[in-house]
Design an enzyme around this catalytic site. Structure first.
Site, PDB file in Angstrom:
ATOM      1  N   CYS A 216       0.818  -1.214   0.000  1.00  0.00           N
ATOM      2  CA  CYS A 216       0.000   0.000   0.000  1.00  0.00           C
ATOM      3  C   CYS A 216       0.853   1.266   0.000  1.00  0.00           C
ATOM      4  O   CYS A 216       0.474   2.279  -0.613  1.00  0.00           O
ATOM      5  CB  CYS A 216      -0.950  -0.008   1.189  1.00  0.00           C
ATOM      6  SG  CYS A 216      -0.143  -0.094   2.806  1.00  0.00           S
ATOM      7  N   HIS A 243      -2.292   1.584   7.009  1.00  0.00           N
ATOM      8  CA  HIS A 243      -2.675   1.792   5.619  1.00  0.00           C
ATOM      9  C   HIS A 243      -2.406   3.238   5.219  1.00  0.00           C
ATOM     10  O   HIS A 243      -2.317   4.128   6.064  1.00  0.00           O
ATOM     11  CB  HIS A 243      -4.157   1.461   5.430  1.00  0.00           C
ATOM     12  CG  HIS A 243      -4.548   1.203   4.009  1.00  0.00           C
ATOM     13  ND1 HIS A 243      -3.741   0.548   3.112  1.00  0.00           N
ATOM     14  CD2 HIS A 243      -5.664   1.530   3.310  1.00  0.00           C
ATOM     15  CE1 HIS A 243      -4.345   0.461   1.939  1.00  0.00           C
ATOM     16  NE2 HIS A 243      -5.510   1.062   2.037  1.00  0.00           N
ATOM     17  N   ASP A 260      -8.488   5.016  -3.366  1.00  0.00           N
ATOM     18  CA  ASP A 260      -7.581   3.962  -2.908  1.00  0.00           C
ATOM     19  C   ASP A 260      -7.191   3.111  -4.111  1.00  0.00           C
ATOM     20  O   ASP A 260      -8.006   2.348  -4.639  1.00  0.00           O
ATOM     21  CB  ASP A 260      -8.243   3.100  -1.836  1.00  0.00           C
ATOM     22  CG  ASP A 260      -7.249   2.202  -1.113  1.00  0.00           C
ATOM     23  OD1 ASP A 260      -6.242   1.811  -1.739  1.00  0.00           O
ATOM     24  OD2 ASP A 260      -7.468   1.885   0.063  1.00  0.00           O
TER      25      ASP A 260
END
Length: 425
Positions: A216, A243, A260
């Protein structure tokens, strides 16, 4: 009595009356002290502190101890990430990696669809998304499906067998020169092979254009830079748990949009709480223009999904954010500063509205029978329709959830792999 004496007495009476009236006006304008306060408190003593008062605006306060100073240094370090994307040479290299014709064709087609939908609803209706929003949406699909690869355990370079985590290793000079601050070490699962694989965690977006793999942290870093290359204003959102993701400013909507790239998610801020069932303490968005605490955008139900914010007091967090904003906007013109202040005010109203709406929704879920029925309390509430969806969600680290997302590596969607790690910092 002579005239002089009468005139003197009259003047003295007028002065006395005027003084009395002025004393009465002053006593009315000032709040009276509590009974017994003057007799029991020294003359130079400070006023009492009313700790029970609520909703008083927080006054920014600088860090006081080592723990707060460490958090301040962390915030300033994270705020440097978006500034790296302002390099014109980096943005030129990013444009070379993007299939611009494909992206703009898809954006034009989708933009026309949104306009047609708005016109079908009646005159004066505004399309759901603008053209630049459609460009970022097309870029998001291409980035997720064709450009970047999710890597948990890199396969063995000798026999292409799965590997298992072995530990950490110091970066080599070449890896350190390419911005790798930490290197993960993996060992081949085949005993006859016994090879080791190195997985450097790069922080340089230019290097990520060549490697095109990571978790991520690498995904958000590279994708945010590509959004900046196509002309959008971007934010890099840091989550205190595990995250990171991106926010893109929509001129059409006049607000920041959650994006995202790992999940190919567009404007779904409740994905992490109501979708994955995660609990969140801090979400701070960093841009080239400053920083903003955006936790209220992603945590709507603080009792259910909010974690206790114990890193620093809220007044210290306000001070750190204001300090970062002042640093980033120091050399801007007055017009730009005024425009950004207006955006900050609109966003604050939006975040406040999120909390008000969430409270209203929770109140509407209360069953009056639970309140009137003695001994039942409000615990026996009606079933929450969103609770079932949240229960069906999966944490980002579960193997089944990784398999469903197809993030076991390109071409290996069924591998049982480890959860995404923290972003490189």
């Amino acid at each position: 009595m002579t005239d002089e004496v009468a005139k003197d007495l009259t003047e003295r009476w007028r002065q006395k009356l005027s003084t009395t009236r002025m004393n009465e006006l002053q006593s009315r304008s000032s709040s009276p002290a509590p009974r017994g306060f003057a007799s029991q408190t020294p003359h130079n003593a400070p006023p009492p502190s009313y700790s029970s008062l609520r909703n008083i605006p927080l006054v920014p306060m600088p860090p006081q101890d080592h723990k707060q100073l460490r958090f301040k240094n962390l915030m300033h370090s994270l705020s440097n990430m978006p500034c790296r994307w302002e390099n014109p040479g980096l943005l030129d290299e990013a444009l070379k990696a993007i299939p611009l014709e494909q992206i703009y064709n898809e954006a034009e087609e989708e933009s026309q669809i949104f306009k047609a939908e708005a016109e079908s609803l009646g005159t004066g209706k505004k399309p759901a998304w603008g053209y630049q929003d459609c460009v970022v949406r097309a870029l998001l699909r291409w980035f997720k499906r064709s450009f970047f690869t999710w890597v948990n355990n890199p396969p063995c370079s000798q026999c292409y067998s799965p590997t298992i985590a072995y530990g950490m290793a110091a970066p080599l000079p070449d890896e350190r020169a390419r911005s790798a601050t930490q290197v993960e070490l993996y060992k081949c699962s085949v005993e006859e092979c016994g090879c080791y694989e190195r997985f450097p965690r790069y922080n340089d977006a230019f290097v990520l254009l060549q490697t095109r793999k990571g978790r991520c942290g690498e995904w958000a870093n590279c994708f945010s830079m590509l959004c900046r290359a196509v002309g959008s204003r971007v934010r890099w959102v840091w989550n205190s748990e595990d995250h990171v993701w991106t926010e893109v400013y929509s001129v059409h909507r006049k607000r920041w949009i959650h994006v995202d790239s790992c999940e190919e998610a567009w404007d779904r801020p409740r994905l992490y709480t109501e979708g994955w069932g995660k609990k969140i303490a801090y979400c701070v968005a960093f841009s080239a223009d400053g920083a903003t605490d955006v936790t209220r955008r992603y945590v709507r139900n603080i009792l259910k999904y909010g974690l206790e914010r114990t890193r620093v007091p809220e007044a210290v967090l306000h001070y750190i954010i204001a300090e970062i904003r002042a640093t980033r906007r120091a050399n801007m013109s007055k017009q730009d500063k005024f425009r950004l202040q207006g955006e900050d005010m609109r966003e604050e109203r939006e975040l406040r509205y999120n909390y008000i709406t969430a409270i209203a929704q929770e109140i509407c879920k209360i069953d009056p029978e639970d309140i009137l029925r003695p001994g039942s309390g409000v615990g026996n509430r009606r079933a929450d329709p969103d609770a079932q969806k949240a229960a069906e969600g999966r944490q980002s680290g579960e193997a089944e959830w990784i398999r469903r997302r197809g993030e076991g590596g390109r071409g290996t969607p069924g591998q049982n792999q480890n959860p995404p790690d923290l972003p490189p910092r």
